[in-house]
Design a protein around this motif. Sequence first.
Motif, PDB file in Angstrom:
ATOM      1  N   LEU A 565       0.798  -1.225   0.000  1.00 40.95           N
ATOM      2  CA  LEU A 565       0.000   0.000   0.000  1.00 40.95           C
ATOM      3  C   LEU A 565       0.829   1.272   0.000  1.00 40.95           C
ATOM      4  O   LEU A 565       0.301   2.345  -0.323  1.00 40.95           O
ATOM      5  N   VAL A 566       2.104   1.180   0.386  1.00 38.36           N
ATOM      6  CA  VAL A 566       2.953   2.358   0.506  1.00 38.36           C
ATOM      7  C   VAL A 566       4.223   2.137  -0.300  1.00 38.36           C
ATOM      8  O   VAL A 566       4.829   1.055  -0.212  1.00 38.36           O
ATOM      9  N   PRO A 567       4.656   3.131  -1.100  1.00 35.20           N
ATOM     10  CA  PRO A 567       5.906   2.978  -1.862  1.00 35.20           C
ATOM     11  C   PRO A 567       7.090   2.746  -0.929  1.00 35.20           C
ATOM     12  O   PRO A 567       7.128   3.247   0.196  1.00 35.20           O
ATOM     13  N   SER A 568       8.046   1.982  -1.380  1.00 41.07           N
ATOM     14  CA  SER A 568       9.220   1.669  -0.564  1.00 41.07           C
ATOM     15  C   SER A 568      10.418   2.505  -0.990  1.00 41.07           C
ATOM     16  O   SER A 568      10.504   2.981  -2.133  1.00 41.07           O
ATOM     17  N   SER A 569      11.314   2.690  -0.029  1.00 39.51           N
ATOM     18  CA  SER A 569      12.598   3.378  -0.266  1.00 39.51           C
ATOM     19  C   SER A 569      12.406   4.788  -0.810  1.00 39.51           C
ATOM     20  O   SER A 569      13.152   5.237  -1.685  1.00 39.51           O
ATOM     21  N   ILE A 570      11.399   5.502  -0.280  1.00 42.80           N
ATOM     22  CA  ILE A 570      11.164   6.886  -0.680  1.00 42.80           C
ATOM     23  C   ILE A 570      11.540   7.800   0.479  1.00 42.80           C
ATOM     24  O   ILE A 570      11.069   7.622   1.601  1.00 42.80           O
ATOM     25  N   PHE A 571      12.391   8.768   0.196  1.00 43.70           N
ATOM     26  CA  PHE A 571      12.801   9.749   1.202  1.00 43.70           C
ATOM     27  C   PHE A 571      12.328  11.121   0.714  1.00 43.70           C
ATOM     28  O   PHE A 571      12.971  11.747  -0.122  1.00 43.70           O
ATOM     29  N   ASP A 572      11.181  11.536   1.235  1.00 42.62           N
ATOM     30  CA  ASP A 572      10.475  12.713   0.736  1.00 42.62           C
ATOM     31  C   ASP A 572      10.933  13.963   1.475  1.00 42.62           C
ATOM     32  O   ASP A 572      10.653  14.138   2.664  1.00 42.62           O
TER      33      ASP A 572
END
Length: 720
Positions: A565-572
């Motif tokens: 449900l949630v994108p992985s390895s994202i640093f926003d």
Amino acid sequence: MLTEQLCYKKHAKIILQSSVLWGIWAALFESFKIVTSSSVRYLGTWDVVTITFTIFFAYSVLWCVALSIIGLVSHPFWRRRNVSERTLLLSYLCISLLSYNCLWIFYQVGNKLLYNSIHGIFQSLTLLIGAALIAFGVFKITSTLSRKRYFEGIGVITFAFGLSTIFYMVLYVFLKSKASQGYLHPLYSIALFLPFLLVFVSLTFIFTKLSVRLYRTNLFSLAHKSESLTIVAICVSFIFCFVYQGLTKKDVPQGKPNILFISIDTLRADHVSIYNEIEKETSPNIDRIAQKGYVFKRAYTPSSWTLPAHASMMTGLFPSSHQADRSLHQTMSWPVDPLPYSALTLAEILRDNGYRTAGIISNPFVSSTFGMHQGFEFFDDQVDLFEDIRYLSLKDYSILFKILEIFNIIDKDDYDGEQRVIEVNKRALDWFQKHRDDSAPFFLFLHYNEPHFTYEPPWPYNKSKSGMQLDYFTDIELLNEGQFSLSSYGLNDLTALYDGEISYLDHHLGIFFKKLKQWNLLDNTLVIITSDHGESFNEHEIWQHGNSLYEEQIRVPLIIQHPKLVPSSIFDNDNIAQLVDLMPTILDILQIQIPAHIQGRSLLPIFQGKPELSFNLAFAEIRADINWKAQNPRYGDAIKAVLNKEWKYISYDNGREELYNLELDPQEKNNLFSAEIIKAKEMRELLNAWSHAVSPEKRDKKGKIDGGRLEQLRSLGYLQ
């Protein structure tokens, strides 16, 4: 005429007797509840005695007046039936019991302790029917006994009633410790009412048998009638229970993810190693979760202290709206207002949508004392092993405590005002063990108090940069008062202890997640890791938290992870998230309608890569605090702040204003308010518009804090 006067005198005597007897019962029971609660720590023996006699006097007078009114109306009925004194006494005791439970129901409904739904209706009816069954049963049995002249006096009734009361109180404490839903659960009510009825009947029968010669036939008749009535009462109660369970049963949501919500108290974002802002690796296990999830580099809490921040997480409202904050009319015994029962919490919504809800906390400000238990079917907020001990000061004066400490039967952690990570994890795993096979998804809220002051990590986490073992630091209050300052070496050691607390917590979180993985509980679990606020280490000459809205206190980590449900390895680093966004985000992911009054915004569009709104603002506020003012006049002001990606504006209730360029000055050292008048005016208008939008129309006034919670708050440094 003389007969009429004698009848009235007899009636008046019975009313007085029943009022006094009921006053004794109510005083014993109400006082017993007080003595078994944490508030008794601040009550001496004389206080308990005074409370008991006050309750006795109040109930006796109240019931005497009420029964006198009832007696005037019902007197012709009793006279026609020519009832005995014993039957009349028992009748008024039954009326008292029924009235007491009716008042309890009105109190529950009036204070919104019962849900405004089918749940509340049937819980109320269960209480009422339970009391009515007792009233009918006691009246019927004793009337039968009195007609057969089995009683020689009222003493048998009084004695049986008294022993039944003792049993009732013991059962109350036992069920209080076992029932996860407290008074509100109908099974809990029936579990109190039915044994009381059974014990009363049994004791009355026994003492009657001992005091009166009974013929075999009469004894058989009495036993038969008692048995029949008891069976009828039990059957009716259990049938009603089944009706209640059937009408309130929720459909188990299919395919919905579990939710594991972790709040780490006092965790600064820049001290979590995944944020790459400190040299020391403090959180490798949290980092591993973050690397598989979505990390908001800029996430903000709406307040810099525990209660309002957590209330915002659970309600999706800012502190001005949910009102769980420092009281506007605070005193030392009433420093804050709890979350009102009228608030709609995330746990309540999830529970009503078929989720099994549980919360395990380690800080008294997240406890039921402050309304944070709402919606949780299981809520563990016993911070210490000895939370309910009558005199916690025994730890300082009792030889017994010293002996128990010497033999390692207890230690300081058993009465230090908090619950360590090992204790929280153990209770969480115990809960999982009991509910692993449940078909319903779970919502588990875990609150960890590390790295909250005091910083005292165990070996080997209490080391300085050079590897030297560090001692526990106790004089932070003196730092707050400005009585001395720390050298750079002392500050490094203090932050090393703080980082050690993070590493200690992270180590046990790793063990906890490893266990969940073994049980295959993480494949469909939405994991949220965040903090309620940060901590100051002399930035802006400020220590601890709750006394400023600078970045070190309101910028928190926020990690959200789910395999699908949630994108992985994202640093926003582009979007600004707030803790008030968590509630609508969870509901949006679960496809549950978000209530219209929620002030946070769902982050799901960000995860999907198509945000329709811009996430570039954050707001925060704290109310004035007399406790901080008592330590240092520089602290304790009411403060509000607004920030975007570039600018941050802070307004104080004393008229002071600050403006910082966060891109050029992330440590907020250069106040540009005088140099950037136009920008300051723009940010001020934005803050004023927000303040007007979140300002409530009315406030819910609540009571004082229990004495036990006050002591816990003092042990954690919140109060003097």
